[in-house]
Enzyme design. Structure first.
Site, PDB file in Angstrom:
ATOM      1  N   CYS A   2       0.842  -1.189   0.000  1.00  0.00           N
ATOM      2  CA  CYS A   2       0.000   0.000   0.000  1.00  0.00           C
ATOM      3  C   CYS A   2       0.883   1.247   0.000  1.00  0.00           C
ATOM      4  O   CYS A   2       1.876   1.320   0.718  1.00  0.00           O
ATOM      5  CB  CYS A   2      -0.943   0.098   1.194  1.00  0.00           C
ATOM      6  SG  CYS A   2      -2.114  -1.229   1.298  1.00  0.00           S
ATOM      7  N   ARG A  27       4.208  -0.390  -4.681  1.00  0.00           N
ATOM      8  CA  ARG A  27       3.895  -0.887  -3.338  1.00  0.00           C
ATOM      9  C   ARG A  27       2.601  -1.696  -3.305  1.00  0.00           C
ATOM     10  O   ARG A  27       2.284  -2.333  -2.295  1.00  0.00           O
ATOM     11  CB  ARG A  27       3.761   0.286  -2.360  1.00  0.00           C
ATOM     12  CG  ARG A  27       5.012   1.119  -2.241  1.00  0.00           C
ATOM     13  CD  ARG A  27       4.781   2.272  -1.296  1.00  0.00           C
ATOM     14  NE  ARG A  27       4.581   1.816   0.056  1.00  0.00           N
ATOM     15  CZ  ARG A  27       5.537   1.602   0.935  1.00  0.00           C
ATOM     16  NH1 ARG A  27       6.784   1.812   0.598  1.00  0.00           N
ATOM     17  NH2 ARG A  27       5.265   1.187   2.147  1.00  0.00           N
ATOM     18  N   TRP A  75      -2.515  -2.804  -1.618  1.00  0.00           N
ATOM     19  CA  TRP A  75      -2.145  -4.217  -1.698  1.00  0.00           C
ATOM     20  C   TRP A  75      -3.018  -4.889  -0.645  1.00  0.00           C
ATOM     21  O   TRP A  75      -2.829  -4.674   0.550  1.00  0.00           O
ATOM     22  CB  TRP A  75      -0.662  -4.396  -1.390  1.00  0.00           C
ATOM     23  CG  TRP A  75      -0.165  -5.783  -1.601  1.00  0.00           C
ATOM     24  CD1 TRP A  75       0.270  -6.336  -2.773  1.00  0.00           C
ATOM     25  CD2 TRP A  75      -0.021  -6.813  -0.612  1.00  0.00           C
ATOM     26  NE1 TRP A  75       0.659  -7.637  -2.573  1.00  0.00           N
ATOM     27  CE2 TRP A  75       0.495  -7.955  -1.260  1.00  0.00           C
ATOM     28  CE3 TRP A  75      -0.293  -6.888   0.762  1.00  0.00           C
ATOM     29  CZ2 TRP A  75       0.746  -9.140  -0.592  1.00  0.00           C
ATOM     30  CZ3 TRP A  75      -0.031  -8.076   1.416  1.00  0.00           C
ATOM     31  CH2 TRP A  75       0.482  -9.190   0.745  1.00  0.00           C
ATOM     32  N   ASN A 101      -1.910   2.438   5.503  1.00  0.00           N
ATOM     33  CA  ASN A 101      -1.010   1.361   5.103  1.00  0.00           C
ATOM     34  C   ASN A 101      -0.631   0.634   6.385  1.00  0.00           C
ATOM     35  O   ASN A 101      -0.081   1.247   7.301  1.00  0.00           O
ATOM     36  CB  ASN A 101       0.236   1.965   4.427  1.00  0.00           C
ATOM     37  CG  ASN A 101       1.349   0.957   4.253  1.00  0.00           C
ATOM     38  OD1 ASN A 101       1.097  -0.234   4.092  1.00  0.00           O
ATOM     39  ND2 ASN A 101       2.588   1.426   4.284  1.00  0.00           N
ATOM     40  N   GLY A 102      -0.942  -0.659   6.453  1.00  0.00           N
ATOM     41  CA  GLY A 102      -0.628  -1.417   7.671  1.00  0.00           C
ATOM     42  C   GLY A 102      -1.779  -2.364   7.988  1.00  0.00           C
ATOM     43  O   GLY A 102      -2.625  -2.637   7.147  1.00  0.00           O
ATOM     44  N   GLU A 487      18.028 -17.578  -6.362  1.00  0.00           N
ATOM     45  CA  GLU A 487      17.615 -16.243  -6.787  1.00  0.00           C
ATOM     46  C   GLU A 487      17.137 -16.262  -8.253  1.00  0.00           C
ATOM     47  O   GLU A 487      16.144 -15.624  -8.595  1.00  0.00           O
ATOM     48  CB  GLU A 487      18.780 -15.266  -6.567  1.00  0.00           C
ATOM     49  CG  GLU A 487      18.564 -13.852  -7.052  1.00  0.00           C
ATOM     50  CD  GLU A 487      17.348 -13.146  -6.444  1.00  0.00           C
ATOM     51  OE1 GLU A 487      16.735 -13.657  -5.506  1.00  0.00           O
ATOM     52  OE2 GLU A 487      17.003 -12.066  -6.977  1.00  0.00           O
ATOM     53  N   LYS A 491      13.386 -15.165  -9.468  1.00  0.00           N
ATOM     54  CA  LYS A 491      13.142 -14.111 -10.474  1.00  0.00           C
ATOM     55  C   LYS A 491      12.181 -14.632 -11.535  1.00  0.00           C
ATOM     56  O   LYS A 491      11.256 -13.934 -11.943  1.00  0.00           O
ATOM     57  CB  LYS A 491      14.444 -13.666 -11.159  1.00  0.00           C
ATOM     58  CG  LYS A 491      15.374 -12.800 -10.385  1.00  0.00           C
ATOM     59  CD  LYS A 491      14.918 -11.377 -10.187  1.00  0.00           C
ATOM     60  CE  LYS A 491      14.098 -11.233  -8.955  1.00  0.00           C
ATOM     61  NZ  LYS A 491      14.714 -11.147  -7.661  1.00  0.00           N
ATOM     62  N   GLU A 494       8.501 -15.098 -10.088  1.00  0.00           N
ATOM     63  CA  GLU A 494       7.699 -13.934  -9.697  1.00  0.00           C
ATOM     64  C   GLU A 494       7.256 -13.093 -10.870  1.00  0.00           C
ATOM     65  O   GLU A 494       6.231 -12.432 -10.786  1.00  0.00           O
ATOM     66  CB  GLU A 494       8.399 -13.099  -8.618  1.00  0.00           C
ATOM     67  CG  GLU A 494       9.683 -12.468  -9.016  1.00  0.00           C
ATOM     68  CD  GLU A 494      10.348 -11.756  -7.849  1.00  0.00           C
ATOM     69  OE1 GLU A 494       9.686 -11.394  -6.879  1.00  0.00           O
ATOM     70  OE2 GLU A 494      11.576 -11.565  -7.918  1.00  0.00           O
ATOM     71  N   HIS A 510      19.021 -36.809  -4.953  1.00  0.00           N
ATOM     72  CA  HIS A 510      18.224 -37.259  -3.805  1.00  0.00           C
ATOM     73  C   HIS A 510      16.732 -37.014  -4.019  1.00  0.00           C
ATOM     74  O   HIS A 510      15.966 -37.020  -3.060  1.00  0.00           O
ATOM     75  CB  HIS A 510      18.701 -36.554  -2.527  1.00  0.00           C
ATOM     76  CG  HIS A 510      20.131 -36.846  -2.211  1.00  0.00           C
ATOM     77  ND1 HIS A 510      20.562 -38.082  -1.798  1.00  0.00           N
ATOM     78  CD2 HIS A 510      21.249 -36.071  -2.286  1.00  0.00           C
ATOM     79  CE1 HIS A 510      21.874 -38.061  -1.613  1.00  0.00           C
ATOM     80  NE2 HIS A 510      22.303 -36.843  -1.911  1.00  0.00           N
ATOM     81  N   LYS A 609       6.276  -4.307  -3.520  1.00  0.00           N
ATOM     82  CA  LYS A 609       7.715  -4.129  -3.319  1.00  0.00           C
ATOM     83  C   LYS A 609       8.100  -4.119  -1.842  1.00  0.00           C
ATOM     84  O   LYS A 609       9.140  -4.641  -1.469  1.00  0.00           O
ATOM     85  CB  LYS A 609       8.105  -2.807  -3.974  1.00  0.00           C
ATOM     86  CG  LYS A 609       9.561  -2.505  -3.934  1.00  0.00           C
ATOM     87  CD  LYS A 609      10.255  -3.079  -5.134  1.00  0.00           C
ATOM     88  CE  LYS A 609      11.753  -2.970  -5.024  1.00  0.00           C
ATOM     89  NZ  LYS A 609      12.401  -4.138  -5.622  1.00  0.00           N
TER      90      LYS A 609
END
Ligand code: F6R
Length: 614
Positions: A2, A27, A75, A101-102, A487, A491, A494, A510, A609
């Site tokens: 947010c 965000r 968000w 936001n929160g 990583e 990438k 996402e 394994h 983000k």
């Protein structure tokens, strides 16, 4: 997680807020909304599901003139991303509007109490509870908006950055924060406020970072006033921003992600500036110099982080154990806080976070501090919560990262960890002066070596076309290349929504080897290091099962080049520096695959983000 923005002044309120929302869209982009107090005394609220551009469409032809306004890009946490759940939320009497936001953790208890007092609710959000609570207190106690906000916040459990405006008193914005970021920009006869400084960087460089449990009373024509929750006045500390508008634009690139990948030679240059000195012979990190005793006496280092920063943390373990010979543990911040950690004052906890605002990482820091550990932060955003909450630390200095998928922040974090490992290694006598000088020489050249790797761009773009429709990918690496594999897989997942797994290459036998067939490509990170011969075997094992292999190898390699389907070659660097080099082609591969699939790489679905909720 947010984004909120507010403005009071003589500028065009609507334009400033919409532009601000676009900058904060990284965000969250589930829905957006705006509340404007018009000169005729009306309070006009417009909201729309989806991106900020939808809100702009929705606002066409509407009444947009205003003296003051607040806006939000969401968000979703409580309630689906519908128009109804979009912010701003407003009190039932239509007097106040609020963006948040929160997360209000005790919203259910508060909601039930307000319903008993006759309030009705129209959304499923925790935020609507807060706005109704503020208005209920204002009317019941016949007090000012700021008093009502203060009293309401004393009843709230959770995280918040809020901005509130009032129809009956349209010359002010009341703002407050706890565990979610909020920064106020002070212009000439105007004030801005936002989740970060990007919405107003072209208007003012003077900012005030609100502290936890501080309330700002922002009135046009009056100095900014700050209060704490006990109603005592707090000092206003104005700091100067170190950000330019060009850092927030795409600079000719189609996406921020591609711009940020290509910026890495420059961002790495900024990251090492003043830290590799004497013509590349010495590494100098103020955070280590200022805390020599802590680093000398440390018996253990625990690194906490989330997501991509966690992958950097894992590399930190290899680096610090190799060069400083201190035992290192790496923890997901979100698990660390619930794992009943055992720490004392001879432990160092390193917290890594690009945004400096990740709620889980902040919570881990809190616990570490309570247990007496020395806490060291590695962050990007200057003035964010993590640098303020830690005892010491290092900024990565890579500039604002706007693409949701982290790229330049990752290489910056790994670079800082490399410098940290060298500095601590030297301090503890575990790394020789010659080795420091050898590595320092290579580090000074890293920007140009990354420039060299970026020349693979066209080859990778072409290669991406072959693999765009693969449904699964394996990423394999050993030693320093294992976190790079993790990583690379993240990438791809996402931004292209292709399922990808990162594995230590030797673990394949394994279990995961069962997955390999002609439909399952493997990306194998195989630079010329001490595990090279072992990874050659892993490439053979994949090929023997008809799997196709894209290999990242050191220039001049012939062995893997002969068996892999495709090779991407990188310049030779010491083993500990390979991650910075090998991660770049993987960033490009995921970017182009996602582009081929028509995905929005800068704003992948469901992501945000800065994750300021638990
Ligand atoms: C992935 C990504 C996330 C973040 C994670 C932690 O590309 O960006 O996984 O790395 O949310 O964020 P910070 O580093 O801001 O704490």
């Amino acid at each position: 997680m947010c984004g909120i923005v507010g403005y009071i002044g003589d500028g065009n309120v609507y334009d400033i807020l919409i532009k601000g929302l676009h900058r904060l869209e990284y965000r969250g982009y589930d829905s957006a909304g705006i509340a404007l107090c018009a000169p005729d005394g009306s309070l006009n609220i417009y909201k729309s599901c989806g991106k900020v551009s939808n809100l702009e469409q929705h606002c066409k032809g509407k009444k947009l003139d205003a003296k003051v306004g607040i806006a939000h890009t969401r968000w979703a946490t409580h309630g689906e991303p519908t128009d109804n759940n979009a912010h701003p939320h407003y009190s039932e009497d239509g007097n106040i509007a609020l963006v948040h936001n929160g997360t209000i953790e005790n919203y259910k208890v508060l909601k039930d109490a307000l319903i008993e007092h006759g309030c009705t609710f129209h959304s499923e959000t925790d935020t609507e509870v807060l706005v109704e609570l503020i208005e209920y207190i204002r009317l019941k106690n016949n007090c000012s908006l700021v008093d009502a906000v203060r009293q309401a916040l004393n009843e709230v459990v959770g995280a918040y950055a809020i901005a509130v405006i009032e129809k009956s008193n349209p010359d002010q914005i009341i703002a407050a924060r706890k565990s979610s970021p909020l920064v106020i920009g002070i212009g000439k006869d105007e004030f801005f406020l936002a989740s970060d400084a990007t919405p107003f960087v072209e208007y003012t460089q003077n900012v005030v970072y609100l502290k936890d449990e501080e309330i700002a009373v922002i009135k046009k024509g009056e100095p900014l006033k700050l209060l704490n929750l006990e109603n005592e006045e707090a000092d206003v500390n104005i700091t100067e921003l170190q950000m330019s508008i060009s850092q927030l634009e795409k600079g000719g690139f189609p996406h921020f992600m591609l711009k940020e990948i290509f910026e890495q030679p420059d961002t790495l240059r900024d990251c090492i500036r003043g830290r590799v000195i004497d013509g590349g012979k010495r590494v100098c990190l103020t955070g280590v110099l200022d805390n020599k005793e802590k680093f000398l006496n440390a018996k253990r280092i625990v690194i906490v982080a989330c997501g991509t920063s966690w992958h950097a943390a894992l590399l930190g373990k290899y680096l610090l154990q190799d060069m400083a010979r201190i035992p290192v543990e790496v923890e997901y911040a979100s698990e660390f806080r619930y794992s009943n950690p055992v720490l004392d004052d001879r432990d160092i906890v390193i917290a890594i976070s690009q945004s400096g605002e990740t709620a889980d990482t902040l919570a881990a820091i809190q616990i570490a501090k309570e247990m007496g550990a020395f806490v060291y932060g590695i962050s990007n955003v200057v003035g964010s919560s993590i640098p303020r909450e830690t005892h010491s630390g290092t900024y990565i200095h890579v500039g604002p990262e706007i693409g949701v998928a982290s790229t330049k922040a990752f290489t910056g974090q790994v670079m800082v960890l490399t410098l940290l490992a060298i500095a601590v290694g030297r301090l503890r006598g575990n790394l020789s002066e010659e080795e420091e000088e050898r590595l320092g020489g290579y580090i000074s050249r890293i920007p140009e070596l990354v420039e060299d790797v970026l020349k693979l761009n066209d080859k990778i773009k072409h290669l991406s076309l072959i693999y765009t429709y693969a449904r699964n990918f394996l990423y394999l690496g050993r030693g320093y290349s294992y976190p790079v594999a993790l990583e690379g897989a993240l990438k791809l997942k996402e931004i292209s929504y292709i399922h990808a797994e990162g594995y230590p290459a030797a673990e394949m036998k394994h279990g995961p080897i069962a997955l390999i067939d002609a439909e399952m490509p493997s990306v194998i990170i195989a630079p010329n290091d001490h595990l090279y011969e072992k990874i050659v075997n892993n490439v053979q094992q994949v090929k023997a099962r008809q799997g196709s292999v894209i290999a990242i190898v050191t220039r001049g390699d012939t062995e893997i080049a002969n068996i892999a389907d495709h090779v991407l070659d990188i310049p030779e660097v010491p083993e500990c520096l390979t991650p910075i080099i090998t991660s770049v082609p993987l960033q490009l591969l995921s970017y182009y695959i996602a582009i081929n699939k028509g995905k929005n790489v800068d704003m992948p679905r469901n992501l945000a983000k800065s994750v300021t909720v638990e």
